[in-house]
Design a protein around this motif. Structure first.
Motif, PDB file in Angstrom:
ATOM      1  N   ILE A  11       0.781  -1.103   0.044  1.00  0.00           N
ATOM      2  CA  ILE A  11      -0.096   0.159  -0.043  1.00  0.00           C
ATOM      3  C   ILE A  11       0.803   1.108  -0.006  1.00  0.00           C
ATOM      4  O   ILE A  11       1.894   1.216   0.768  1.00  0.00           O
ATOM      5  N   ALA A  12       0.627   2.217  -0.894  1.00  0.00           N
ATOM      6  CA  ALA A  12       1.227   3.321  -0.903  1.00  0.00           C
ATOM      7  C   ALA A  12       1.193   4.261   0.205  1.00  0.00           C
ATOM      8  O   ALA A  12       0.162   4.621   0.965  1.00  0.00           O
ATOM      9  N   LYS A  13       2.400   4.611   0.796  1.00  0.00           N
ATOM     10  CA  LYS A  13       2.643   5.432   1.843  1.00  0.00           C
ATOM     11  C   LYS A  13       2.789   7.166   1.565  1.00  0.00           C
ATOM     12  O   LYS A  13       2.301   7.986   2.352  1.00  0.00           O
ATOM     13  N   GLU A  14       3.107   7.304   0.251  1.00  0.00           N
ATOM     14  CA  GLU A  14       2.790   8.703  -0.454  1.00  0.00           C
ATOM     15  C   GLU A  14       2.458   8.561  -1.712  1.00  0.00           C
ATOM     16  O   GLU A  14       3.038   7.356  -2.465  1.00  0.00           O
ATOM     17  N   TYR A  15       1.770   9.327  -2.351  1.00  0.00           N
ATOM     18  CA  TYR A  15       1.168   9.021  -3.708  1.00  0.00           C
ATOM     19  C   TYR A  15       2.262   9.701  -4.514  1.00  0.00           C
ATOM     20  O   TYR A  15       2.803  10.758  -4.718  1.00  0.00           O
ATOM     21  N   ASP A  16       2.407   8.773  -5.543  1.00  0.00           N
ATOM     22  CA  ASP A  16       3.535   8.985  -6.751  1.00  0.00           C
ATOM     23  C   ASP A  16       2.632   8.371  -8.055  1.00  0.00           C
ATOM     24  O   ASP A  16       2.804   7.150  -8.004  1.00  0.00           O
ATOM     25  N   PRO A  17       2.391   9.235  -8.943  1.00  0.00           N
ATOM     26  CA  PRO A  17       1.824   8.723 -10.216  1.00  0.00           C
ATOM     27  C   PRO A  17       2.716   7.838 -11.028  1.00  0.00           C
ATOM     28  O   PRO A  17       2.156   6.732 -11.544  1.00  0.00           O
ATOM     29  N   LEU A  18       4.121   7.748 -11.036  1.00  0.00           N
ATOM     30  CA  LEU A  18       4.855   6.867 -11.629  1.00  0.00           C
ATOM     31  C   LEU A  18       4.652   5.381 -10.963  1.00  0.00           C
ATOM     32  O   LEU A  18       4.503   4.616 -11.617  1.00  0.00           O
ATOM     33  N   LYS A  19       4.786   5.743  -9.715  1.00  0.00           N
ATOM     34  CA  LYS A  19       4.693   4.157  -9.008  1.00  0.00           C
ATOM     35  C   LYS A  19       3.335   3.625  -9.159  1.00  0.00           C
ATOM     36  O   LYS A  19       3.264   2.418  -9.129  1.00  0.00           O
ATOM     37  N   GLY A 146      -4.618  10.324 -12.076  1.00  0.00           N
ATOM     38  CA  GLY A 146      -4.235   9.579 -10.907  1.00  0.00           C
ATOM     39  C   GLY A 146      -4.912   8.494 -10.381  1.00  0.00           C
ATOM     40  O   GLY A 146      -5.582   8.002 -11.146  1.00  0.00           O
ATOM     41  N   GLY A 147      -5.152   8.554  -8.845  1.00  0.00           N
ATOM     42  CA  GLY A 147      -5.921   7.716  -8.457  1.00  0.00           C
ATOM     43  C   GLY A 147      -5.491   6.505  -8.255  1.00  0.00           C
ATOM     44  O   GLY A 147      -4.368   6.183  -8.519  1.00  0.00           O
ATOM     45  N   PHE A 148      -6.389   5.439  -7.731  1.00  0.00           N
ATOM     46  CA  PHE A 148      -5.886   4.047  -7.512  1.00  0.00           C
ATOM     47  C   PHE A 148      -6.986   3.067  -8.373  1.00  0.00           C
ATOM     48  O   PHE A 148      -8.018   3.638  -8.809  1.00  0.00           O
ATOM     49  N   GLY A 149      -6.645   2.032  -8.652  1.00  0.00           N
ATOM     50  CA  GLY A 149      -7.609   0.919  -9.222  1.00  0.00           C
ATOM     51  C   GLY A 149      -7.723   1.332 -10.742  1.00  0.00           C
ATOM     52  O   GLY A 149      -6.787   1.408 -11.458  1.00  0.00           O
ATOM     53  N   GLY A 150      -8.860   1.121 -11.190  1.00  0.00           N
ATOM     54  CA  GLY A 150      -9.223   1.352 -12.820  1.00  0.00           C
ATOM     55  C   GLY A 150      -9.434   0.185 -13.595  1.00  0.00           C
ATOM     56  O   GLY A 150      -9.397  -1.079 -12.845  1.00  0.00           O
ATOM     57  N   LYS A 151      -9.732   0.344 -14.743  1.00  0.00           N
ATOM     58  CA  LYS A 151     -10.075  -0.653 -15.560  1.00  0.00           C
ATOM     59  C   LYS A 151      -9.099  -1.168 -16.540  1.00  0.00           C
ATOM     60  O   LYS A 151      -8.505  -0.269 -17.072  1.00  0.00           O
ATOM     61  N   LYS A 152      -8.898  -2.478 -16.581  1.00  0.00           N
ATOM     62  CA  LYS A 152      -7.960  -2.697 -17.967  1.00  0.00           C
ATOM     63  C   LYS A 152      -8.350  -2.284 -19.465  1.00  0.00           C
ATOM     64  O   LYS A 152      -7.774  -1.934 -20.118  1.00  0.00           O
ATOM     65  N   GLU A 153      -9.803  -2.313 -19.474  1.00  0.00           N
ATOM     66  CA  GLU A 153     -10.133  -2.136 -20.748  1.00  0.00           C
ATOM     67  C   GLU A 153     -10.039  -0.514 -21.243  1.00  0.00           C
ATOM     68  O   GLU A 153      -9.757  -0.070 -22.295  1.00  0.00           O
ATOM     69  N   GLY A 155      -7.172   0.799 -20.365  1.00  0.00           N
ATOM     70  CA  GLY A 155      -5.756   0.966 -20.506  1.00  0.00           C
ATOM     71  C   GLY A 155      -5.243   1.823 -19.134  1.00  0.00           C
ATOM     72  O   GLY A 155      -3.961   2.165 -19.321  1.00  0.00           O
ATOM     73  N   GLN A 156      -5.937   2.292 -18.254  1.00  0.00           N
ATOM     74  CA  GLN A 156      -5.356   2.988 -17.094  1.00  0.00           C
ATOM     75  C   GLN A 156      -5.381   2.092 -16.003  1.00  0.00           C
ATOM     76  O   GLN A 156      -6.544   2.142 -15.293  1.00  0.00           O
ATOM     77  N   LEU A 157      -4.376   1.514 -15.595  1.00  0.00           N
ATOM     78  CA  LEU A 157      -4.279   0.770 -14.318  1.00  0.00           C
ATOM     79  C   LEU A 157      -3.719   1.269 -13.225  1.00  0.00           C
ATOM     80  O   LEU A 157      -2.522   1.798 -13.692  1.00  0.00           O
ATOM     81  N   ARG A 158      -3.936   1.443 -12.036  1.00  0.00           N
ATOM     82  CA  ARG A 158      -3.217   2.135 -10.922  1.00  0.00           C
ATOM     83  C   ARG A 158      -3.188   1.173  -9.925  1.00  0.00           C
ATOM     84  O   ARG A 158      -4.355   0.561  -9.533  1.00  0.00           O
ATOM     85  N   PHE A 159      -2.050   1.136  -9.187  1.00  0.00           N
ATOM     86  CA  PHE A 159      -1.745   0.172  -8.018  1.00  0.00           C
ATOM     87  C   PHE A 159      -1.141   0.949  -6.941  1.00  0.00           C
ATOM     88  O   PHE A 159      -0.782   2.105  -6.886  1.00  0.00           O
ATOM     89  N   GLY A 160      -1.176   0.329  -5.832  1.00  0.00           N
ATOM     90  CA  GLY A 160      -0.830   0.854  -4.513  1.00  0.00           C
ATOM     91  C   GLY A 160      -1.837   1.164  -3.573  1.00  0.00           C
ATOM     92  O   GLY A 160      -1.497   1.646  -2.373  1.00  0.00           O
ATOM     93  N   GLY A 161      -3.081   0.635  -3.883  1.00  0.00           N
ATOM     94  CA  GLY A 161      -4.396   0.983  -2.921  1.00  0.00           C
ATOM     95  C   GLY A 161      -5.036  -0.271  -2.594  1.00  0.00           C
ATOM     96  O   GLY A 161      -4.343  -1.330  -2.888  1.00  0.00           O
ATOM     97  N   ARG A 162      -5.847  -0.209  -1.838  1.00  0.00           N
ATOM     98  CA  ARG A 162      -6.479  -1.385  -1.450  1.00  0.00           C
ATOM     99  C   ARG A 162      -7.237  -2.353  -2.205  1.00  0.00           C
ATOM    100  O   ARG A 162      -7.007  -3.613  -2.169  1.00  0.00           O
ATOM    101  N   ASP A 163      -7.622  -1.711  -3.235  1.00  0.00           N
ATOM    102  CA  ASP A 163      -8.429  -2.549  -4.380  1.00  0.00           C
ATOM    103  C   ASP A 163      -7.361  -3.240  -5.320  1.00  0.00           C
ATOM    104  O   ASP A 163      -7.635  -4.340  -5.630  1.00  0.00           O
ATOM    105  N   ARG A 164      -6.106  -2.467  -5.587  1.00  0.00           N
ATOM    106  CA  ARG A 164      -5.099  -3.322  -6.153  1.00  0.00           C
ATOM    107  C   ARG A 164      -3.847  -2.873  -5.807  1.00  0.00           C
ATOM    108  O   ARG A 164      -3.461  -2.080  -6.195  1.00  0.00           O
ATOM    109  N   PRO A 165      -3.450  -3.711  -4.775  1.00  0.00           N
ATOM    110  CA  PRO A 165      -2.095  -3.279  -4.071  1.00  0.00           C
ATOM    111  C   PRO A 165      -1.056  -3.655  -5.085  1.00  0.00           C
ATOM    112  O   PRO A 165      -1.043  -4.358  -6.034  1.00  0.00           O
TER     113      PRO A 165
END
Length: 244
Positions: A11-19, A146-153, A155-165
């Motif tokens: 889980i991200a402790k600090e938000y970094d869009p690249l990570k 930014g944000g976390f999660g997202g849908k694969k369809e 093309g924007q997937l985000r990781f580091g949150g509860r939904d998608r660590p």
């Protein structure tokens, strides 16, 4: 890389869009334009939002027909609620499908965070997490890339949150760079020499094959002529027997 491994967490402790755009939080280059947008964004949390962010839950994926009364009925099971804010469209007044619920006690917040996630309300499985806009440093919302999660369809997937660590990185040598010849100069030269050897070997094989083709043709022609001579001899014998 070792430092990255020691600092790594699911889980991200600090938000970094690249990570957040990396499956394991170790990418060094953005893989979509939204990450560039988030990296260039200068987002400031809404100062008009009141309440204690450390006692506030974020509830998403709601049925658009779900009301504040329904949310209060469900989430009051976990403790006393101080405030519910169902986010609505400013023009139409319709629900946007997410809300913020502030509790009076941290114990109720933790219980709701643990038990209410993936709860079904009005035929919709909801998602529950802590509020991140005012608690996570560097937070960039999804509308800015930014944000976390997202849908694969999308093309924007985000990781580091509860939904998608983040997935735990695999501690392996950088095989990909060597494979594409992006390593040291010695490795690049070695790979080029290897390809040259393969090409010469293939060329020699083609030449030897070309040499073998006339031999095969001669053997085939010899076989055909031999077969023809046998047929002629057999025909001659048949004629002699007829004459007798």
């Amino acid at each position: 890389f070792l430092q990255t491994m020691t600092d790594w967490a699911p889980i991200a402790k600090e938000y970094d869009p690249l990570k957040a755009g990396s499956i394991d939080g170790t990418d060094e280059e953005p893989h979509d334009r939204a990450i560039w947008r988030a990296m260039l964004a200068r987002y400031v949390p809404n100062k008009g939002v009141t309440g204690d962010p450390h006692l506030t839950l974020f509830v998403a994926r709601l049925n658009l027909q779900t009301t504040e009364e329904k949310l209060k009925e469900v989430f009051s099971r976990y403790g006393d609620i101080r405030k519910i804010r169902l986010v609505r469209d400013l023009v139409t007044g319709f629900s946007k499908g997410y809300a913020f619920i502030e509790y009076k006690e941290e114990r109720a917040l933790m219980k709701a965070h643990r038990d209410a996630n993936r709860l079904v309300i009005d035929q919709h499985e909801i998602f529950v997490d802590f509020e991140l806009e005012r608690t996570l440093k560097g937070w960039i919302p999804r509308r800015l890339g930014g944000g976390f999660g997202g849908k694969k369809e999308s093309g924007q997937l985000r990781f580091g949150g509860r939904d998608r660590p983040f997935r735990k990185p695999i501690n392996l040598p950088n095989v990909k760079n060597d494979f594409y010849g992006e390593g040291s100069a010695e490795k690049r030269n070695w790979s080029r020499e290897g390809t040259r050897d393969w090409r010469t070997r293939d060329r020699d094989h083609d030449r030897s094959r070309d040499k073998r083709w006339p031999e095969r043709e001669r053997s085939w022609a010899w076989g055909e002529s031999e077969r023809d001579s046998k047929e002629e001899r057999s025909r001659g014998k048949e004629r002699k027997e007829r004459d007798r």
